[in-house]
Design a protein around this motif. Structure first.
Motif, PDB file in Angstrom:
ATOM      1  N   ASN A 246       0.814  -1.251  -0.081  1.00  0.00           N
ATOM      2  CA  ASN A 246       0.127  -0.068  -0.140  1.00  0.00           C
ATOM      3  C   ASN A 246       1.016   1.227  -0.123  1.00  0.00           C
ATOM      4  N   THR A 249       2.331   2.607  -3.434  1.00  0.00           N
ATOM      5  CA  THR A 249       1.406   3.536  -4.397  1.00  0.00           C
ATOM      6  C   THR A 249       2.062   4.865  -4.398  1.00  0.00           C
ATOM      7  N   LYS A 251       5.082   5.875  -4.314  1.00  0.00           N
ATOM      8  CA  LYS A 251       6.440   5.954  -4.916  1.00  0.00           C
ATOM      9  C   LYS A 251       7.519   6.609  -3.925  1.00  0.00           C
TER      10      LYS A 251
END
Length: 263
Positions: A246, A249, A251
């Protein structure tokens, strides 16, 4: 704040003492410190007797301040480690030249740092509760640790503390003189001021965006009892992977897991 006077107080209580008694005083000071600062070991939910580990670790770590007391006294150019009483030892210190007292203070600080380095490395190392870490709230002061590490901060604290002890000895040994302690504190005080100025200068620099990184902190909130239970290892690992996926996401450049998170 007590860190700046604690080494001086410990050493002051051993003046006029000899041999094993000197070691015992330093050892008692170490036990008082480590038993208090490592109390959290008793809160670890493990089977057996965590109190024994708490006492054993404190007993081992206390060897280092006790050793410092003995070596610091032995390195003195005065005979304060063989004086018959405390006041005689103080007078012996006051008879030394300024250069001798300053050299003794620097040697004491160097011995302290050497013992901290050994403590941080021997048997895998225990680099916790080092003296310099007590100054973490004084952010400008500790900026020079970027060059010296925490050991430089410890050196500065012990040097200042030991110089303070020499200043007190100068006052008691030469009461007729005006402000004899000022000469003892001149160099360490100057060093503290320089460190503070350097720290303020570093903190005032504009932040460079090219040094910015994005960090994701993964905190599953696992109960302490589950950490020590191997039957839950697979559940813990899956929770870490799910939360980390999670987090990816967004980055991030770095993903950080908690201590002892990996089964």
């Amino acid at each position: 704040g007590f860190a700046w006077i604690a080494p001086a107080l410990i050493l002051a209580t051993t003046l006029g003492k000899r041999g094993a008694e000197t070691f015992r005083i330093g050892y008692l000071a170490g036990m008082a410190h480590y038993l208090g600062s490592l109390y959290w070991l008793l809160n670890i939910p493990v089977t057996g007797f965590p109190i024994l580990g708490w006492i054993a670790l404190a007993a081992f770590l206390s060897i280092f301040p006790a050793t410092w007391v003995c070596l610091a006294l032995r390195s003195s150019p005065a005979t304060c480690h063989t004086s018959p009483d405390w006041l005689t030892a103080v007078r012996e210190i006051s008879k030394l030249t300024w250069a001798q007292r300053m050299s003794w203070a620097l040697r004491s600080a160097a011995i302290w740092v050497a013992l901290e380095m050994i403590l941080a490395r021997i048997f895998g190392g225990f680099p916790w509760n080092l003296l310099g870490e007590s100054q973490y709230r004084i952010v400008p002061l500790i900026q020079f640790a970027s060059f010296t590490g925490v050991y430089g901060v410890s050196f500065l604290v012990v040097w200042t503390s030991r110089s303070l002890l020499c200043g007190v000895a100068a006052i008691l040994g030469r009461p007729a003189q005006r402000s004899p302690w000022m000469a003892e504190m001149s160099l360490p005080f100057t060093a503290v001021v320089i460190a503070m100025f350097y720290g303020f200068h570093q903190l005032a620099k504009p932040f460079r965006e090219d040094r910015e990184i994005k960090v994701a902190l993964v905190q599953p909130g696992i109960p302490q009892t589950m950490i020590w239970n191997p039957t839950n290892d697979l559940i813990r690992f899956h929770d870490l992977i799910r939360l980390s996926e999670n987090a990816l996401t967004n980055k991030p450049d770095v993903v950080i897991w908690p201590e002892a998170a990996l089964p």
